[in-house]
Design a protein around this motif. Structure first.
Motif, mmCIF file in Angstrom:
data_model
loop_
_atom_site.group_PDB
_atom_site.id
_atom_site.type_symbol
_atom_site.label_atom_id
_atom_site.label_comp_id
_atom_site.label_asym_id
_atom_site.label_seq_id
_atom_site.Cartn_x
_atom_site.Cartn_y
_atom_site.Cartn_z
ATOM 1 N N THR A 38 -115.958 61.165 -13.880
ATOM 2 C CA THR A 38 -114.616 60.670 -13.570
ATOM 3 C C THR A 38 -113.941 61.618 -12.603
ATOM 4 N N ASP A 39 -113.096 61.068 -11.749
ATOM 5 C CA ASP A 39 -112.383 61.895 -10.774
ATOM 6 C C ASP A 39 -111.181 61.109 -10.262
ATOM 7 N N PHE A 40 -110.140 61.803 -9.892
ATOM 8 C CA PHE A 40 -109.016 61.168 -9.217
ATOM 9 C C PHE A 40 -108.282 62.221 -8.411
ATOM 10 N N THR A 95 -103.944 51.179 -14.874
ATOM 11 C CA THR A 95 -102.843 51.393 -13.943
ATOM 12 C C THR A 95 -101.663 51.984 -14.700
ATOM 13 N N GLY A 96 -100.808 52.668 -13.954
ATOM 14 C CA GLY A 96 -99.632 53.270 -14.569
ATOM 15 C C GLY A 96 -98.688 53.751 -13.487
ATOM 16 N N ILE A 97 -97.635 54.427 -13.886
ATOM 17 C CA ILE A 97 -96.657 55.005 -12.962
ATOM 18 C C ILE A 97 -96.770 56.520 -13.050
ATOM 19 N N ASN A 98 -96.682 57.199 -11.913
ATOM 20 C CA ASN A 98 -96.826 58.646 -11.868
ATOM 21 C C ASN A 98 -95.865 59.200 -10.822
ATOM 22 N N PRO A 99 -95.366 60.432 -11.000
ATOM 23 C CA PRO A 99 -94.495 60.995 -9.959
ATOM 24 C C PRO A 99 -95.166 61.009 -8.581
ATOM 25 N N ILE A 137 -125.707 52.336 -9.406
ATOM 26 C CA ILE A 137 -124.571 52.605 -10.286
ATOM 27 C C ILE A 137 -124.196 51.309 -10.992
ATOM 28 N N ASP A 138 -124.120 51.376 -12.317
ATOM 29 C CA ASP A 138 -123.975 50.166 -13.116
ATOM 30 C C ASP A 138 -122.540 49.666 -13.215
ATOM 31 N N SER A 139 -121.592 50.579 -13.264
ATOM 32 C CA SER A 139 -120.211 50.148 -13.477
ATOM 33 C C SER A 139 -119.247 51.178 -12.906
ATOM 34 N N VAL A 140 -118.137 50.675 -12.365
ATOM 35 C CA VAL A 140 -117.076 51.551 -11.863
ATOM 36 C C VAL A 140 -115.749 51.067 -12.440
ATOM 37 N N LEU A 141 -114.975 51.996 -12.957
ATOM 38 C CA LEU A 141 -113.609 51.724 -13.385
ATOM 39 C C LEU A 141 -112.657 52.353 -12.373
ATOM 40 N N MET A 142 -111.532 51.714 -12.137
ATOM 41 C CA MET A 142 -110.562 52.216 -11.169
ATOM 42 C C MET A 142 -109.296 52.693 -11.880
ATOM 43 N N ILE A 143 -108.860 53.884 -11.523
ATOM 44 C CA ILE A 143 -107.600 54.440 -12.017
ATOM 45 C C ILE A 143 -106.635 54.468 -10.843
ATOM 46 N N ILE A 144 -105.490 53.845 -10.981
ATOM 47 C CA ILE A 144 -104.557 53.768 -9.865
ATOM 48 C C ILE A 144 -103.130 53.824 -10.394
ATOM 49 N N ALA A 145 -102.284 54.593 -9.720
ATOM 50 C CA ALA A 145 -100.885 54.703 -10.155
ATOM 51 C C ALA A 145 -99.985 54.842 -8.937
ATOM 52 N N GLY A 148 -111.007 53.521 -0.138
ATOM 53 C CA GLY A 148 -112.448 53.658 0.051
ATOM 54 C C GLY A 148 -112.917 55.094 -0.103
ATOM 55 N N ILE A 149 -112.146 56.036 0.441
ATOM 56 C CA ILE A 149 -112.497 57.458 0.303
ATOM 57 C C ILE A 149 -112.483 57.860 -1.165
ATOM 58 N N ALA A 150 -111.489 57.388 -1.908
ATOM 59 C CA ALA A 150 -111.406 57.722 -3.331
ATOM 60 C C ALA A 150 -112.629 57.226 -4.081
#
Length: 320
Positions: free
Chosen positions: A33-35, A111-115, A66-74, A48-50
């Motif tokens: 995992t990375d963000f 997904t969520g809200i972040n500063p 790669i079998d599966s990718v989850l996306m984290i976005i805020a 795309g870079i992310a």
């Protein structure tokens, strides 16, 4: 590094990806995992870079399927409604399309809200033992291969200073506006590239270990990889391939912008690979045929105490 015990982990989270032995069918779960925060103004390219950056940790294990990718976005809590409605779909689309280029898909996320706006994710692959490369088999006599040039974050940061009347004058003695724009374009191109070809060839040419060069700089990642080796070896880096014009910035801007330190962060950087010397040349020839440019032999593996160093007289290769 932890021993396999039938059901416990094989590699913990100290390296690029966790490798966990599954208690059935002789399979292994590889996961990472990375963000991070956006670096450039174009949200589609940034997405795309992310994604390329997330997938790179599995590619560093020689995993190309790669079998599966989850996306984290805020979105940032400071975005207006209009900014959010424009930026988030573009970030997500760029991320999703990169996953498609990799031959996988986004199956969920959060997904969520972040500063600060963030974009990242989780990548997972289930493999048999012959479908990935253990990262701890480096041997004396191996050579070190790097598949992307250094200098991505320096290029991005300094490009943002072009209209800064306080900062840009400090760089004018060593780089022109045109050269800075060219370096930025090259950085965006390399950050957007997948490390999939490198992963495929790592497996084909029986690499002895690898890592991807990201937030700790080339020396930080080399040192981390070295300390996990089974053999008493050290890595000696004698060549630094750098995006053209970027190395000179370190002569006027020290610290985090000085490539020679080996500590300058990279984003979606290349693979740093330990290979038998003969196989390394074969790797380079085939990589070049597929990607259109040659990776570089940047050093050697020797007897040592599981350390890494950059030689004081290391050669800088300007990559145009």
């Amino acid at each position: 590094m932890l021993p396999a015990d039938g059901g416990g982990p094989l590699i913990d989270a100290g390296l690029d990806s966790a490798v966990i032995t599954l208690p059935r069918h002789g399979l292994f779960l590889l996961q990472t995992t990375d963000f991070f925060y956006p670096l450039i103004d174009d949200p589609y390219i940034m997405g795309g870079i992310a994604c390329a950056n997330v997938l790179s940790d599995l590619y560093a294990m020689g995993v190309s399927q790669i079998d599966s990718v989850l996306m984290i976005i805020a979105p940032s809590s400071k975005f207006s409604d209009k900014e959010r409605d424009v930026i988030l779909p573009l970030l997500a689309k760029g991320f999703e399309n990169c996953a498609k280029r990799a031959g996988t898909r986004v199956t969920g996320g959060h997904t969520g809200i972040n500063p600060w706006c963030i974009i990242g994710g989780v990548a997972t692959s289930v493999c048999t033992q012959d479908e990935f490369v253990m990262p701890n088999e480096a041997k004396p006599g191996d050579v070190l291969v790097l598949t992307k040039p250094l200098g991505t974050q320096v290029a991005v940061v300094c490009h943002s200073w072009l209209n800064d009347d306080n900062r840009w004058p400090k760089l004018e003695p060593v780089i022109t506006i045109d050269a800075m724009q060219g370096a930025y374009n090259q950085a965006v191109d390399f950050m957007s590239r997948l490390n999939k070809t490198g992963a495929e060839l790592m497996l084909q040419y029986q690499a002895h270990g690898a890592t991807d060069v990201t937030g700790f700089g080339i020396l930080g990642h080399a040192q981390n990889l070295a300390k996990y080796q089974k053999n008493e070896v050290s890595f000696v880096i004698d060549t630094l391939p750098v995006i053209a014009g970027i190395a000179a910035i370190g002569t006027v801007m020290t610290g985090s912008l000085n490539i020679r330190t080996g500590r300058v962060p990279e984003t979606s950087g290349g693979l740093f690979i330990c290979l038998d010397e003969t196989r390394a040349h074969e790797f380079i020839r085939e990589f070049s045929a597929k990607e259109g440019y040659e990776p570089w032999i940047i050093g050697t593996v020797c007897q040592g105490q599981r350390t890494a160093q950059i030689k004081s007289d290391a050669t800088i290769l300007e990559i145009a």
